[in-house]
Motif scaffolding. Structure first.
Motif, PDB file in Angstrom:
ATOM      1  N   ILE A 180      -0.122  -0.927   1.151  1.00 10.38           N
ATOM      2  CA  ILE A 180       0.027  -2.264   1.737  1.00 10.38           C
ATOM      3  C   ILE A 180      -0.326  -3.326   0.702  1.00 10.38           C
ATOM      4  O   ILE A 180       0.434  -4.266   0.475  1.00 10.38           O
ATOM      5  CB  ILE A 180      -0.829  -2.409   3.012  1.00 10.38           C
ATOM      6  N   GLU A 181      -1.455  -3.150   0.044  1.00  6.88           N
ATOM      7  CA  GLU A 181      -1.874  -4.113  -0.974  1.00  6.88           C
ATOM      8  C   GLU A 181      -0.988  -4.037  -2.214  1.00  6.88           C
ATOM      9  O   GLU A 181      -0.623  -5.053  -2.789  1.00  6.88           O
ATOM     10  CB  GLU A 181      -3.341  -3.878  -1.372  1.00  6.88           C
ATOM     11  N   LEU A 182      -0.658  -2.821  -2.623  1.00  2.50           N
ATOM     12  CA  LEU A 182       0.130  -2.644  -3.848  1.00  2.50           C
ATOM     13  C   LEU A 182       1.538  -3.212  -3.732  1.00  2.50           C
ATOM     14  O   LEU A 182       2.142  -3.582  -4.742  1.00  2.50           O
ATOM     15  CB  LEU A 182       0.201  -1.156  -4.217  1.00  2.50           C
ATOM     16  N   THR A 183       2.069  -3.280  -2.513  1.00  2.00           N
ATOM     17  CA  THR A 183       3.414  -3.812  -2.299  1.00  2.00           C
ATOM     18  C   THR A 183       3.380  -5.220  -1.726  1.00  2.00           C
ATOM     19  O   THR A 183       4.426  -5.770  -1.382  1.00  2.00           O
ATOM     20  CB  THR A 183       4.216  -2.913  -1.343  1.00  2.00           C
ATOM     21  N   ASP A 184       2.204  -5.797  -1.632  1.00  2.79           N
ATOM     22  CA  ASP A 184       2.024  -7.108  -1.019  1.00  2.79           C
ATOM     23  C   ASP A 184       2.607  -7.123   0.400  1.00  2.79           C
ATOM     24  O   ASP A 184       3.256  -8.065   0.813  1.00  2.79           O
ATOM     25  CB  ASP A 184       2.653  -8.200  -1.885  1.00  2.79           C
ATOM     26  N   ASP A 185       2.354  -6.022   1.113  1.00  4.95           N
ATOM     27  CA  ASP A 185       2.788  -5.845   2.504  1.00  4.95           C
ATOM     28  C   ASP A 185       4.296  -6.017   2.672  1.00  4.95           C
ATOM     29  O   ASP A 185       4.779  -6.508   3.672  1.00  4.95           O
ATOM     30  CB  ASP A 185       2.034  -6.790   3.443  1.00  4.95           C
ATOM     31  N   ASP A 186       5.045  -5.589   1.670  1.00  2.00           N
ATOM     32  CA  ASP A 186       6.509  -5.655   1.719  1.00  2.00           C
ATOM     33  C   ASP A 186       7.017  -4.378   2.386  1.00  2.00           C
ATOM     34  O   ASP A 186       7.070  -3.308   1.775  1.00  2.00           O
ATOM     35  CB  ASP A 186       7.072  -5.801   0.306  1.00  2.00           C
ATOM     36  N   ARG A 187       7.384  -4.483   3.639  1.00  2.39           N
ATOM     37  CA  ARG A 187       7.768  -3.309   4.412  1.00  2.39           C
ATOM     38  C   ARG A 187       9.051  -2.669   3.918  1.00  2.39           C
ATOM     39  O   ARG A 187       9.231  -1.449   4.043  1.00  2.39           O
ATOM     40  CB  ARG A 187       7.845  -3.668   5.886  1.00  2.39           C
TER      41      ARG A 187
END
Length: 73
Positions: A23-30
């Motif tokens: 979640i953090e590593l992708t900046d919450d990009d689903r």
């Protein structure tokens, strides 16, 4: 009862996504997270399946034992 069990199961799976740090590593990009899951599913359908499962299981066990939310090399 089945619905409650399914809900609990889905919540636990979501917890694994959170624990992994995705979640953090992708900046919450689903879309990115879903893409990662689709890529993993493609690997599981390939001839790399057995080796990938072995590596991922080992990393997962080490992660659980360490209680870490950061990826292990």
């Amino acid at each position: 009862m089945k619905r409650r069990e399914r809900t609990r199961h889905l919540i636990e799976l979501g917890g694994l996504v959170a624990k992994s740090g995705l979640i953090e590593l992708t900046d919450d990009d689903r879309a990115v997270i879903f893409g990662l899951l689709l890529e993993s599913a493609a690997i599981l359908r390939s001839d790399q399946r057995e080796n990938s499962i072995l590596v991922w299981r080992r990393r997962g066990k080490r992660g659980f034992e360490a209680g870490q939310a950061t990826p292990l090399a």
